[in-house]
Design an enzyme around this catalytic site. Structure first.
Site, PDB file in Angstrom:
ATOM      1  N   CYS A  59       0.813  -1.219   0.000  1.00  0.00           N
ATOM      2  CA  CYS A  59       0.000   0.000   0.000  1.00  0.00           C
ATOM      3  C   CYS A  59       0.841   1.262   0.000  1.00  0.00           C
ATOM      4  O   CYS A  59       0.317   2.354  -0.174  1.00  0.00           O
ATOM      5  CB  CYS A  59      -0.945  -0.007   1.200  1.00  0.00           C
ATOM      6  SG  CYS A  59      -2.353  -1.114   0.994  1.00  0.00           S
ATOM      7  N   LYS A  75       0.424   3.506  -3.096  1.00  0.00           N
ATOM      8  CA  LYS A  75      -0.797   4.253  -3.378  1.00  0.00           C
ATOM      9  C   LYS A  75      -0.496   5.705  -3.720  1.00  0.00           C
ATOM     10  O   LYS A  75       0.404   6.322  -3.151  1.00  0.00           O
ATOM     11  CB  LYS A  75      -1.736   4.204  -2.162  1.00  0.00           C
ATOM     12  CG  LYS A  75      -2.364   2.847  -1.925  1.00  0.00           C
ATOM     13  CD  LYS A  75      -3.259   2.835  -0.705  1.00  0.00           C
ATOM     14  CE  LYS A  75      -4.535   3.600  -0.906  1.00  0.00           C
ATOM     15  NZ  LYS A  75      -5.490   3.404   0.214  1.00  0.00           N
TER      16      LYS A  75
END
Length: 345
Positions: free
Chosen positions: A16, A19
């Protein structure tokens, strides 16, 4: 298989941490025209975890998609982490995931055995969640990427969003923080085997138990803590709910080795993006800088941040202590007084 291919060496960002920053994302979505539909209960206007569409008075569909580059060298582990992370958005909305589609990008030279193991990791984690993977789509790309598009079910009257928090609510968290720092350290061989085993365990633990517990109580808002970090997601919750949030940092479970690495300045790139987005809304008080960094650390397959009615807080907290990796009572929601949205104590 682990000795044959090191997936993280094939990617510039991990999990993540790849992102797009929340502030940049808001600008990209800012002036897009969106079809209005009274059955669309949740869209992207308040940065929620998934969309929710009402089908009948008793049924709504929850839909989300999530994929990213490798955060683990072992292909099977990478697939399991990516699936855990994608399923989490449905749990955060109070829903039950049911169906999924694979999303995959594959370098031309990646051994087919590695591709198979990535898919096997995703399939087995989906099976654990009671989810059927029914197909998907794959493309050739220089970096490997994997994730799921997930569909779940929820009652239209029981949808949880990140924008329903109310003054007086108690904030609970279900996993410790520091995964982004540990995975960054692992890429330069500065994380211990014990710390990485903990990180892998956390990233492959479904948020199903947290979801199953919280839907029994008067929970007003929920989000999962992933790439935008605790402070990024808390900021979205405070803005969406028009409230302010007070966090008691000493009550937040910070992984010890990750904190020591933060004190050394070993921080993921995504931490700086999260700080850029959320810091203008945060009053840090006298909290140590390294602990602040931990609160901006992008998590992969992180825990649930739950805003629960104070009358139910003790009961939900007690149940979570028996079912989730790290039940924490970390703060409160208060009426907005203007100015900053998040206060660290």
């Amino acid at each position: 298989m682990e000795n044959e291919v090191k997936l993280t060496k094939l990617a510039n960002c991990a999990g993540c941490g790849a992102k797009v920053g929340a502030g940049v994302l808001a600008q990209l979505l800012g002036d897009l025209k969106v079809l209005r539909d009274p059955n669309l209960l949740v869209g992207f206007d308040k940065s929620d975890d998934a969309s929710v569409y009402k089908v009948t008075d008793d049924l709504a569909l929850v839909q989300t998609v999530d994929f990213f580059p490798p955060i683990a060298d072992d292909p099977y582990t990478f697939g399991a982490i990516a699936a855990t992370n994608a399923l989490s958005d449905v749990y955060a909305m109070g829903g039950e995931p049911k169906l999924a589609l694979n999303i995959m990008a594959v370098p031309a030279g990646l051994p087919k055995e590695a591709v198979h193991e990535i898919l096997r990791g995703g399939y087995e984690k989906a099976y654990e969640a009671g989810v059927i993977i029914t197909g998907g789509h794959s493309i050739l790309d220089e970096e490997p990427k994997y994730g799921l598009a997930v569909t779940g079910f929820v009652h239209p009257d029981r949808v949880l969003t990140n924008s329903g928090a109310k003054p007086g609510d108690v904030l609970l968290l279900t996993k410790p923080l520091g995964i982004g720092i540990l995975t960054t350290a692992a890429k330069v061989e500065m994380a211990s085997a014990e710390a990485m085993a903990l990180a892998t365990q956390l990233m492959t633990t479904l948020n199903r138990a947290g979801r199953d517990a919280m839907v029994k109580y008067r929970v007003h808002a929920c989000t999962d803590v992933t790439g935008f970090a605790l402070l990024g997601h808390a900021c979205e919750m405070a803005q969406g709910s028009d409230t302010e949030i007070h966090l008691h940092v000493d009550d937040i479970d910070l992984i010890g080795e990750a904190l020591e690495l933060a004190r050394m300045g070993l921080l993921p790139e995504g931490m700086y993006r999260n700080r850029s987005f959320a810091e203008p809304h945060v009053d840090p008080g006298t909290v140590e800088l390294a602990k602040q960094d931990m609160l901006y650390d992008p998590q992969t397959a992180g825990g649930l941040l739950i805003a629960v009615d104070p009358a139910d807080a003790d009961a939900l907290f007690a149940e979570l202590q028996e079912t989730v990796p790290s039940a924490q009572r970390i703060g409160t929601v208060e009426a907005y007084r203007g100015g900053k949205r998040i206060f660290l104590h």
